[in-house]
Design an enzyme around this catalytic site. Structure first.
Site, PDB file in Angstrom:
ATOM      1  CD  GLU A  36       5.753  -6.873   3.124  1.00 32.09           C
ATOM      2  OE1 GLU A  36       4.690  -6.421   3.585  1.00 32.09           O
ATOM      3  OE2 GLU A  36       6.117  -6.734   1.937  1.00 32.09           O
ATOM      4  NE  ARG A 262      -1.034  -0.428  13.599  1.00 31.68           N
ATOM      5  CZ  ARG A 262      -0.578  -1.297  12.683  1.00 31.68           C
ATOM      6  NH1 ARG A 262      -1.365  -2.207  12.154  1.00 31.68           N
ATOM      7  NH2 ARG A 262       0.670  -1.257  12.288  1.00 31.68           N
ATOM      8  CE  LYS A 272       7.284  -3.556   8.836  1.00 26.87           C
ATOM      9  NZ  LYS A 272       7.081  -4.773   8.041  1.00 26.87           N
TER      10      LYS A 272
END
Ligand code: ATP
Ligand code: MG
Length: 562
Positions: A36, A262, A272
């Site tokens: 994104e 992850r 983020k």
């Protein structure tokens, strides 16, 4: 018991191998990396990039770069450009397959209309807090919205009017009609479209309704004919919904979602949201601050892309979450730089040395080895003269045991040069040592005594007259603690941010004149240093990439690995 075949493949590659062998999806392999554009890429993304592009490459397939850009508030073209630059820098090429979920807005809208026509989606008038109340809890079934049984015609009409802008933001949503009692909360009539009057960085004001991630992602995968959609574990519970949309819309050969753990790293944060907070709050010097776990930060710090790829290969992929030691990444960086970085002499905190028996006007050009690991790197000339700088830490007036460097009356080797003996110490008014008066042995050129005399220490140096002034930034980890997010209630994780020291009076050998930003050198005995873009020709700036100390080897030894 039958023998278990171990292929040496991770579980994702085992699935891809089996799918290909069985001819599923015509034996094709097509992956995608779907960031994104709401921030810069970090080392966690690198794991996903290496996995997606790596698998495509290994199986003769393709990998798309797709901007997952359906959230107008936070996305920006600055981030798109940075993402492209970072993926390319890491060494991957998406060729002409540059995709944007926002390019599918019209098709996504049509798919939503299809769901409405099939009686599989409805317009709901419940408001945000009501929606969550009706949804129930994990241990308690939800209730049907009073608007759930609207007719197809009414839903089509209302949905078209949502798009046309007749209703306020948040006044209505489009929802999938699945099961409000489903044990999996994601299946309790999830939202498909929201009304949001917010301009999109690519689509401008064309849309005021935006599709959700859960709806957009499977359809984008299907539009691009992705075969294996690799994502992180938190989407495991979303997989039934992923499959539901593809089935409800009759996609043939639908992609398969596979989840992996992850990457988490010690001494840093990889969220983020937190990285954005550090940048916006000016707690760091932008997204590419050399302490940041972003790819831009690592580039500026001097991490070679090959080392990051190597690290991602070494950590592998698994189904269980874990935290990887930062030292393991640094070890990969060190190994790569050991092979590739030219050695130079640089004195970070200088102490002046005057060689009393060396002629004032003489300059010798001595041969120095560029990289002992790589004979093809050759040698260079380093000027030697009567006045030198050595590392302040390489002298002690009252040396402790096992200190084998310079001290009053002691002889050491100057790297690539001569034996040097300290004869006298000059101090300033405050008692600080400001200069050493020394002598050298002219018979020891090259660093060896013909009489077989040995010295215990070898130190580096630069010629005072020839050396270039430089600024050196001694970066540490972003956080001093291993797990910066584990802070006690009421304290701020940002309090654990580490400052770094800048040395303003360093001196580097003259071969570094004109060193280009991004170049990484080994400062002998000090570590690896990268030329920063802030450098000016009269004053190069060096960022410490990583020290020479091999912390990881120690940890690994302790853990019985390697
Ligand atoms: P957000 O909270 O904004 O969704 P994100 O970290 O998921 O953040 P994306 O841009 O959506 O960021 O991520 C792009 C891809 O990278 C996704 O497929 C995601 O699963 C993967 N990814 C993100 N963080 C990690 C990580 N720490 N380790 C491995 N893969 C990751
Ligand atoms: Mg995400």
């Amino acid at each position: 018991m039958p023998e278990i075949e171990t292929t040496g493949l991770d579980f994702i590659r085992e699935i891809v191998t089996a799918d290909k062998a069985a001819g599923r999806r015509a034996g094709r392999v097509h992956t995608r990396f779907p960031p994104e554009p709401n921030g810069y890429l970090h080392i966690g993304h690198a794991k996903s990039i290496c996995l997606n592009f790596g698998i495509a490459h290994e199986y003769g397939g393709l990998c798309n770069l797709r901007m997952d850009d359906t959230n107008p508030e936070t996305e920006d073209v600055e981030f798109v450009r940075a993402i492209e630059q970072d993926v390319r820098w890491l060494g991957f090429d998406w060729e002409d397959r540059s995709c944007y979920a926002s390019d599918y807005f019209e098709r996504l809208y049509e798919c939503a209309v299809t769901l409405v026509r099939k009686g599989l989606a409805y317009v709901d008038d419940l408001q945000g807090d009501e929606v969550s109340r009706y949804r129930g809890r994990w241990d308690e079934p939800g209730r049907d919205s009073p608007y759930r049984d609207r007719s197809v015609e009414e839903n089509l009409d209302l949905f078209a009017r949502m798009r046309a802008g007749e209703f306020e933001d948040g006044a209505r949503t489009l929802r999938a009609k699945i099961d409000m009692a489903a044990p999996n909360m994601n299946m309790r009539d999830p939202t498909i479209y929201r009304i949001r009057r917010s301009p999109h960085y690519r689509q401008g004001d064309d849309w005021i309704i935006y599709p959700t991630y859960d709806f957009t992602h499977p359809l984008s995968d299907a539009f691009e004919r992705i075969t294996h959609s690799l994502c992180t574990l938190e989407f495991e519970d979303h997989r039934p919904l992923y499959d539901w949309y593809l089935q409800a819309l009759d996609f043939e050969d639908p992609p398969r979602q596979i989840e992996f753990a992850r990457l988490n790293l010690t001494h840093t944060v990889l969220s983020k949201r937190k990285l954005l907070e550090l940048v916006e709050g000016k707690h760091v010097d932008g997204w590419d601050d050399p302490r940041m776990p972003t790819l831009a930060g690592m580039r500026r710090r001097g991490y070679p892309p090959a080392a990051i790829r190597d690290f991602c290969g070494r950590i592998g992929v698994a189904k269980a979450n874990s935290v990887v030691q930062m030292a393991q990444l640094e070890d990969a960086v060190r190994q790569e730089l050991n092979r590739t970085a030219p050695r130079v002499m640089a004195v970070t905190l200088p102490l002046k040395v005057v060689i009393e028996n060396y002629p004032e006007d003489r300059v010798e050009e001595l041969d120095a080895i560029n990289n002992p690991e790589d004979p093809s790197a050759g040698t260079r000339k380093v000027p030697f003269s009567r006045e030198l700088y050595i590392e302040n830490a390489d002298f002690q007036e009252n040396p402790p045991r096992k200190f084998f460097r310079l001290a009053p009356g002691r002889e050491v080797r100057l790297r690539y040069a001569y034996f040097l003996t300290c004869r006298d110490v000059v101090k300033d008014g405050a008692g600080n040592v400001v200069e050493l008066r020394c002598t050298y042995d002219p018979e020891t050129r090259g660093g060896y005594a013909p009489d077989g005399r040995k010295v215990r220490g070898t130190i580096h140096w630069v010629s005072a007259r020839h050396a270039l002034p430089a600024r050196v930034r001694l970066y540490e980890h972003l956080f001093s603690v291993e797990h910066p997010e584990d802070v006690p209630e009421g304290t701020d994780y940002k309090d654990g941010l580490q400052k770094f020291e800048t040395l303003e009076r360093s001196r580097v050998e003259p071969s570094l004149a004109g060193a280009v930003p991004g170049a990484v050198y080994q400062f002998e005995r000090r570590g690896y240093f990268c030329v920063d873009p802030d450098s000016r020709s009269a004053l190069p700036v060096f960022n410490r990439t990583v020290g020479l100390r091999d912390t990881w080897a120690k940890i690994a030894k302790k853990q019985g690995k390697q």
